[in-house]
Design an enzyme around this catalytic site. Structure first.
Site, PDB file in Angstrom:
ATOM      1  N   CYS A 182      26.170 -15.557  32.131  1.00  0.00           N
ATOM      2  CA  CYS A 182      26.498 -16.056  30.794  1.00  0.00           C
ATOM      3  C   CYS A 182      27.471 -15.146  30.035  1.00  0.00           C
ATOM      4  O   CYS A 182      28.652 -15.112  30.334  1.00  0.00           O
ATOM      5  CB  CYS A 182      25.216 -16.305  30.013  1.00  0.00           C
ATOM      6  SG  CYS A 182      25.464 -17.413  28.602  1.00  0.00           S
ATOM      7  N   ASN A 184      23.994 -20.580  29.977  1.00  0.00           N
ATOM      8  CA  ASN A 184      23.460 -21.550  29.007  1.00  0.00           C
ATOM      9  C   ASN A 184      24.231 -21.286  27.725  1.00  0.00           C
ATOM     10  O   ASN A 184      24.047 -20.233  27.103  1.00  0.00           O
ATOM     11  CB  ASN A 184      21.978 -21.304  28.719  1.00  0.00           C
ATOM     12  CG  ASN A 184      21.031 -21.758  29.820  1.00  0.00           C
ATOM     13  OD1 ASN A 184      19.921 -22.189  29.546  1.00  0.00           O
ATOM     14  ND2 ASN A 184      21.439 -21.630  31.060  1.00  0.00           N
ATOM     15  N   GLU A 234      22.008 -19.935  34.729  1.00  0.00           N
ATOM     16  CA  GLU A 234      21.160 -18.935  34.072  1.00  0.00           C
ATOM     17  C   GLU A 234      19.852 -19.604  33.649  1.00  0.00           C
ATOM     18  O   GLU A 234      19.836 -20.768  33.252  1.00  0.00           O
ATOM     19  CB  GLU A 234      21.896 -18.416  32.842  1.00  0.00           C
ATOM     20  CG  GLU A 234      21.084 -17.504  31.939  1.00  0.00           C
ATOM     21  CD  GLU A 234      21.791 -17.228  30.618  1.00  0.00           C
ATOM     22  OE1 GLU A 234      21.616 -16.131  30.073  1.00  0.00           O
ATOM     23  OE2 GLU A 234      22.513 -18.123  30.122  1.00  0.00           O
ATOM     24  N   LYS A 248      21.434  -9.055  33.904  1.00  0.00           N
ATOM     25  CA  LYS A 248      22.484  -9.268  32.906  1.00  0.00           C
ATOM     26  C   LYS A 248      22.731  -8.014  32.078  1.00  0.00           C
ATOM     27  O   LYS A 248      21.813  -7.455  31.471  1.00  0.00           O
ATOM     28  CB  LYS A 248      22.077 -10.438  32.008  1.00  0.00           C
ATOM     29  CG  LYS A 248      23.105 -10.863  30.974  1.00  0.00           C
ATOM     30  CD  LYS A 248      22.592 -12.111  30.268  1.00  0.00           C
ATOM     31  CE  LYS A 248      23.535 -12.649  29.235  1.00  0.00           C
ATOM     32  NZ  LYS A 248      23.016 -13.892  28.616  1.00  0.00           N
ATOM     33  N   ASN A 282      17.060 -10.615  32.116  1.00  0.00           N
ATOM     34  CA  ASN A 282      17.696 -11.894  32.440  1.00  0.00           C
ATOM     35  C   ASN A 282      18.387 -11.673  33.786  1.00  0.00           C
ATOM     36  O   ASN A 282      19.359 -10.926  33.876  1.00  0.00           O
ATOM     37  CB  ASN A 282      18.700 -12.245  31.341  1.00  0.00           C
ATOM     38  CG  ASN A 282      19.232 -13.656  31.464  1.00  0.00           C
ATOM     39  OD1 ASN A 282      19.234 -14.244  32.535  1.00  0.00           O
ATOM     40  ND2 ASN A 282      19.710 -14.199  30.353  1.00  0.00           N
ATOM     41  N   GLU A 299      18.236 -13.405  22.391  1.00  0.00           N
ATOM     42  CA  GLU A 299      18.063 -12.773  23.704  1.00  0.00           C
ATOM     43  C   GLU A 299      17.639 -11.320  23.594  1.00  0.00           C
ATOM     44  O   GLU A 299      16.878 -10.812  24.420  1.00  0.00           O
ATOM     45  CB  GLU A 299      19.349 -12.879  24.520  1.00  0.00           C
ATOM     46  CG  GLU A 299      19.498 -14.201  25.232  1.00  0.00           C
ATOM     47  CD  GLU A 299      20.582 -14.162  26.285  1.00  0.00           C
ATOM     48  OE1 GLU A 299      20.465 -13.351  27.234  1.00  0.00           O
ATOM     49  OE2 GLU A 299      21.544 -14.937  26.163  1.00  0.00           O
TER      50      GLU A 299
END
Length: 304
Positions: A171, A196, A47, A127, A110, A145
């Site tokens: 993730c 991550n 990621e 994502k 993302n 995020e």
């Protein structure tokens, strides 16, 4: 005829904020070359593989925020990675921060792209399970995020990669069972995943000894319960003062970890995945056509 796909997971060590995009892409090209030399047919990168994990900071300046994003893929700097894929005849999945104009506005996702062995674009995933908050919260590990990304709007697509059905996840998606179930129901045989993940969480110090266990547990369960191969690439090590967990792995449909990274640095792990094992696992426990009863699930839900 037996079916196999040789999968490589390209873990990266930390990517510091001071690193240039060209320097980082050079590292990824080197990892791709190592994977190809080991016989890989497909590679997965972490990621946000092109930058530091910038959501660990609150950033207010729009230009600074957008400096972490890609406006096109490939771009002038990332083109060399796509050229390397074509030269080596090995495709990849790459996580990055995507800035796009959609619905008459600027949107940020993302994102992970799937690229073929000819260096051509195959498909995109955004994502779905975006964690954290939009503002720092006292007593918690800063993870903003939701300040920088909106949830993905592409669902859980599955793509054909050289005759193999491949899906992607990013993730926090790996912790949710519906990720694997939707990919399975959409026909996935292999799931490529990047992450991550902080080594420690301020809000749960008592659970520190379980961090790697909880990292692998949902991926192993998802692989087993949905008869999938899962290949997961971490960014690892001390990145801009925050320790990232590592633990990159390749997981079989049996739920077993077939290969795992041993370091917190740039590392390539490779496994020749037996795709026929999926059929075997479905015969043993998870014959969806025979056992799965979505009609009854709906009735029960309605009664509750």
């Amino acid at each position: 005829m037996a079916r196999f796909l040789t999968i490589a997971v390209c873990q990266t060590g930390p990517i510091q904020r001071s690193a240039s995009r060209a320097e980082t892409v050079g590292r990824l090209v080197h990892l791709l070359e190592k994977a190809a030399a080991a016989g890989a047919e497909i590679v997965v990168f972490p990621e946000m593989a092109l930058t530091t994990f910038f959501p660990r900071w609150r950033i207010d300046d729009t230009a600074e925020i957008e400096s972490f994003f890609e406006r096109s893929m490939p771009g002038p700097v990332t083109q060399s990675l796509y050229d390397a894929a074509a030269r080596l005849k090995v495709g990849f999945a790459l996580g990055y921060s995507e800035l796009v104009q959609e619905d008459g506005r600027t949107r940020r996702f993302n994102t992970m792209d799937l690229v073929g062995p000819d260096g051509g674009f195959i498909g995109r995933y955004r994502k779905m399970h975006v964690p954290g908050s939009s503002e720092p919260e006292a007593g918690t590990t800063t993870h903003l995020e939701r300040r920088y990304f909106e949830p993905g709007n592409l669902g859980f697509p599955v793509f054909d990669y050289c005759g193999v059905r491949v899906g992607m996840a990013i993730c926090n998606d790996r912790r949710w069972p519906e990720t694997y179930r939707m990919l399975c129901l959409n026909g996935a045989e292999v799931v490529l995943l990047g992450y991550n993940t902080p080594l420690l969480l301020d809000e749960a110090p008592a659970l520190a000894h379980l961090r790697m266990f909880h990292n692998h547990l949902p991926m192993q369960a998802g692989a087993y319960q949905n008869t999938l191969w899962v290949a997961a690439a971490a960014k690892a090590g001390l990145e801009d003062g925050q320790a990232l967990i590592g633990g990159s792995c390749i997981i079989a449909p049996t739920g077993e970890i077939a290969a795992q990274a041993l370091s917190l640095d740039d590392e390539v792990i490779v496994h020749r995945a037996d795709l026929d094992l999926i059929t075997t696992c479905r015969k043993v426990n998870f014959d969806f056509a025979l056992y799965r009863r979505p009609d009854q699930y709906r009735l029960i839900a309605e009664q509750v």
